[in-house]
Design a protein around this motif. Structure first.
Motif, PDB file in Angstrom:
ATOM      1  N   MET A  79      20.617  -5.750  32.763  1.00  0.00           N
ATOM      2  CA  MET A  79      21.268  -4.722  33.506  1.00  0.00           C
ATOM      3  C   MET A  79      22.363  -4.129  32.626  1.00  0.00           C
ATOM      4  O   MET A  79      23.118  -4.855  31.987  1.00  0.00           O
ATOM      5  CB  MET A  79      21.885  -5.286  34.781  1.00  0.00           C
ATOM      6  N   THR A  80      22.447  -2.834  32.605  1.00  0.00           N
ATOM      7  CA  THR A  80      23.488  -2.134  31.861  1.00  0.00           C
ATOM      8  C   THR A  80      24.521  -1.596  32.839  1.00  0.00           C
ATOM      9  O   THR A  80      24.171  -0.993  33.838  1.00  0.00           O
ATOM     10  CB  THR A  80      22.897  -0.970  31.061  1.00  0.00           C
ATOM     11  N   VAL A  81      25.794  -1.853  32.515  1.00  0.00           N
ATOM     12  CA  VAL A  81      26.900  -1.322  33.306  1.00  0.00           C
ATOM     13  C   VAL A  81      27.813  -0.610  32.335  1.00  0.00           C
ATOM     14  O   VAL A  81      28.214  -1.160  31.312  1.00  0.00           O
ATOM     15  CB  VAL A  81      27.677  -2.439  34.026  1.00  0.00           C
ATOM     16  N   PHE A  82      28.140   0.629  32.633  1.00  0.00           N
ATOM     17  CA  PHE A  82      28.999   1.441  31.780  1.00  0.00           C
ATOM     18  C   PHE A  82      30.414   1.384  32.339  1.00  0.00           C
ATOM     19  O   PHE A  82      30.653   1.757  33.488  1.00  0.00           O
ATOM     20  CB  PHE A  82      28.483   2.880  31.745  1.00  0.00           C
ATOM     21  N   ILE A  83      31.362   0.878  31.534  1.00  0.00           N
ATOM     22  CA  ILE A  83      32.755   0.751  31.963  1.00  0.00           C
ATOM     23  C   ILE A  83      33.609   1.641  31.073  1.00  0.00           C
ATOM     24  O   ILE A  83      33.515   1.581  29.854  1.00  0.00           O
ATOM     25  CB  ILE A  83      33.248  -0.701  31.823  1.00  0.00           C
ATOM     26  N   VAL A  84      34.458   2.434  31.696  1.00  0.00           N
ATOM     27  CA  VAL A  84      35.437   3.225  30.958  1.00  0.00           C
ATOM     28  C   VAL A  84      36.788   2.636  31.325  1.00  0.00           C
ATOM     29  O   VAL A  84      37.169   2.633  32.491  1.00  0.00           O
ATOM     30  CB  VAL A  84      35.377   4.721  31.351  1.00  0.00           C
TER      31      VAL A  84
END
Length: 56
Positions: free
Chosen positions: A1-6
């Motif tokens: 699973m890919t989670v994009f965090i800024v």
């Protein structure tokens, strides 16, 4: 699973991520594993206040 965090807190973000990108003005400056980025002198100086961080 890919989670994009800024996140502004680079130390926190790299502690929970496996891989990271450093962006400036919409361009990727650096990319690598969280361990590589945490121990990169350029990242330490600019984003981590010069603190050396132990390996995750």
């Amino acid at each position: 699973m890919t989670v994009f965090i800024v996140e502004q807190n680079a130390h926190l973000a790299l502690q929970i991520a496996d891989y990271g990108y450093v962006l400036q003005n919409g361009r990727i400056l650096l990319a690598g594993s969280s361990g590589e980025l945490l121990n990169n002198p350029q990242i330490r100086d600019v984003y981590l206040c010069g603190e050396a961080v132990s390996q995750i």
